[in-house]
Design an enzyme around this catalytic site. Structure first.
Site, short mmCIF file in Angstrom:
data_model
loop_
_atom_site.label_atom_id
_atom_site.label_comp_id
_atom_site.label_asym_id
_atom_site.label_seq_id
_atom_site.Cartn_x
_atom_site.Cartn_y
_atom_site.Cartn_z
N LYS A 10 63.14 -17.13 -28.83
CA LYS A 10 62.31 -16.13 -29.26
C LYS A 10 63.26 -14.97 -29.93
O LYS A 10 64.21 -14.85 -29.85
CB LYS A 10 61.68 -15.68 -27.70
N VAL A 96 74.01 -18.38 -28.02
CA VAL A 96 74.61 -18.28 -26.57
C VAL A 96 74.69 -16.70 -26.73
O VAL A 96 75.34 -16.16 -27.42
CB VAL A 96 75.79 -18.79 -26.07
N ALA A 97 74.16 -16.15 -25.47
CA ALA A 97 74.39 -14.58 -25.55
C ALA A 97 73.86 -13.92 -26.60
O ALA A 97 74.57 -12.73 -26.80
CB ALA A 97 75.58 -14.25 -24.72
N GLY A 98 72.89 -14.23 -27.33
CA GLY A 98 72.45 -13.64 -28.52
C GLY A 98 71.31 -12.77 -28.68
O GLY A 98 71.03 -12.44 -29.56
N GLY A 99 70.47 -12.65 -27.46
CA GLY A 99 69.48 -11.81 -27.76
C GLY A 99 68.20 -12.78 -28.00
O GLY A 99 67.20 -12.24 -28.44
N ALA A 101 67.17 -15.51 -25.79
CA ALA A 101 66.56 -15.86 -24.52
C ALA A 101 66.88 -17.38 -24.40
O ALA A 101 66.15 -18.13 -23.69
CB ALA A 101 65.14 -15.67 -24.48
N GLY A 103 69.34 -18.62 -22.33
CA GLY A 103 69.59 -18.88 -21.05
C GLY A 103 68.27 -18.91 -20.36
O GLY A 103 68.00 -19.78 -19.46
N SER A 104 67.37 -18.26 -20.55
CA SER A 104 65.96 -18.02 -20.06
C SER A 104 65.33 -19.14 -20.41
O SER A 104 64.53 -20.02 -19.61
CB SER A 104 65.10 -16.84 -20.64
N ALA A 105 65.37 -19.76 -21.89
CA ALA A 105 64.96 -20.90 -22.05
C ALA A 105 65.25 -22.18 -21.11
O ALA A 105 64.53 -23.01 -21.04
CB ALA A 105 65.03 -21.16 -23.54
N ASP A 137 62.61 -12.81 -19.23
CA ASP A 137 62.30 -13.36 -20.46
C ASP A 137 61.82 -14.91 -20.22
O ASP A 137 61.31 -15.54 -20.81
CB ASP A 137 63.32 -13.54 -21.40
O1 C5P Z 1 65.41 -10.01 -15.97
P1 C5P Z 1 66.71 -10.42 -16.69
O2 C5P Z 1 67.76 -10.83 -15.63
O3 C5P Z 1 66.63 -11.18 -17.86
O4 C5P Z 1 67.34 -9.09 -16.98
C1 C5P Z 1 68.69 -8.77 -17.45
C2 C5P Z 1 69.24 -7.46 -17.28
O5 C5P Z 1 68.60 -6.79 -18.50
C3 C5P Z 1 68.78 -6.78 -16.14
O6 C5P Z 1 69.55 -6.67 -14.91
C4 C5P Z 1 68.77 -5.43 -16.34
O7 C5P Z 1 70.01 -4.49 -16.69
C5 C5P Z 1 68.36 -5.21 -18.05
N1 C5P Z 1 66.77 -5.32 -18.27
C6 C5P Z 1 66.20 -4.22 -18.06
N2 C5P Z 1 64.84 -3.85 -18.02
C7 C5P Z 1 63.98 -5.10 -18.31
C8 C5P Z 1 64.67 -6.43 -18.51
C9 C5P Z 1 66.08 -6.54 -18.39
O8 C5P Z 1 66.59 -3.07 -17.65
N3 C5P Z 1 62.71 -4.90 -18.60
#
Ligand code: C5P
Length: 299
Positions: A10, A96-99, A101, A103-105, A137
């Site tokens: 995404k 990976v770890a790129g913004g 998603a 890992g979420s995918a 995500d």
């Molecule tokens: O939800 P997720 O585990 O992907 O979020 C990773 C980290 O990103 C959270 O631990 C938090 O530090 C930050 N986060 C946030 N606010 C959000 C989503 C993520 O602060 N709405």
């Protein structure tokens, strides 16, 4: 017997971030768009839960229970009194770890794959509730297309998209930690009144009409100053892409991948070439959007 699910990356075309909440998360108005870079997750019966990963960046993917794909299998199994005895293979193509998603995918894909393998026939609402538990995500990775995420990003309203958008994604060396970027956002906004996040009407309109120049004018990421503060060299990458003809450039989510919207596919190819030649990124990937969410491609 095995089940394979393909799942997209995404980009956030708008990421409006509010102040930190008591639970540490931030309220968002997060407009997600699924893009045509995919991971494929295959699950097959095994004597215990194991994960392998292939692809150029496979070495950076955790293969233990912290991987969202493993957590998805465990959560689904626990809800049904099953043991999560599956082998999960991730064919990784999303940075990976790129913004984006990635890992979420993989979490959403493993959830759908296990649900299919175990014949559970969970409803979409049941799957979405597990996705929300896995991460902010993850629900969007299941749904795909385009959606507005509110709350911490997990409450989705699907959006209409009236055309195809073309992108280049410049992959940086090394990842950025999402919590670190949100932490930097808090530091940069300390003492300031952070407005409640709201979706931009102009941006939603640009998506609805499929108009790339209008979307370019409305792209916005409140995490961008924080990502640039932690990784100042990203400013050169952004500048290189816009000089090469991109309509607009922004950091993708919490970065460090940068996203460039172009007027068509041909322009995307030439922007990608310029980015690679500049040496300001490790890799430049061309992709389009929207695309569908996680779906079974082989069983
Ligand atoms: O939800 P997720 O585990 O992907 O979020 C990773 C980290 O990103 C959270 O631990 C938090 O530090 C930050 N986060 C946030 N606010 C959000 C989503 C993520 O602060 N709405």
């Amino acid at each position: 017997m095995s089940v394979t699910v393909r799942v997209p990356a995404k980009v956030n075309v708008q990421l409006a971030v509010g102040g930190a909440r008591p639970d540490g998360f931030h309220d968002l108005a997060n407009v997600f768009l699924a893009v045509s870079l995919y991971d494929e997750v295959t699950v097959s019966p095994a004597s215990s839960l194991t994960i392998t990963c292939s692809g150029p960046d496979a070495g950076q993917v955790p293969l233990d229970r912290t991987n969202l794909a493993a957590r998805a299998a465990e959560l689904l199994a626990a809800r049904h009194g099953l043991s999560p005895d599956v082998h999960i293979h991730i064919a990784k193509d999303i940075p990976v770890a790129g913004g984006m998603a990635g890992g979420s995918a993989d979490g959403a894909a493993a959830l759908l794959a296990c649900d299919t393998l175990w014949g559970l026939h969970s409803t979409r609402a049941q799957l979405l509730s597990i996705c929300a538990e896995l991460g902010s995500d993850v629900p969007f990775s299941l749904v795909g297309g385009a959606a507005l995420g509110t709350g911490r990003g997990e409450r989705l309203t699907e959006l209409e998209v009236g055309g195809e958008f073309h992108w280049v994604f410049a992959v940086a060396d090394g990842g950025l930690s999402t919590p670190a970027v949100y932490g930097e956002f808090d530091r940069l906004t300390e003492g300031l009144a952070v407005p409640a996040p709201a979706a931009s009407a102009a941006l939603l309109d640009a998506l609805r009409t499929g108009d790339a120049p209008s979307l370019a004018g409305a792209l916005a990421n409140d995490l961008q100053p924080a990502a640039l503060s932690l990784r100042p060299s990203l400013a050169d990458t952004l500048q290189t892409g816009t000089s090469a003809g991109a309509l607009a450039a922004l950091v993708s989510g919490s970065g460090p991948t940068t996203a460039f919207l172009t007027k068509d596919e041909e322009s995307a190819r030439s922007v990608a070439e310029a980015l690679l030649a500049s040496g300001t990124c490790r890799e430049a990937r061309v992709a389009s959007s929207p695309t569908g969410g996680a779906r079974v491609v082989g069983a």
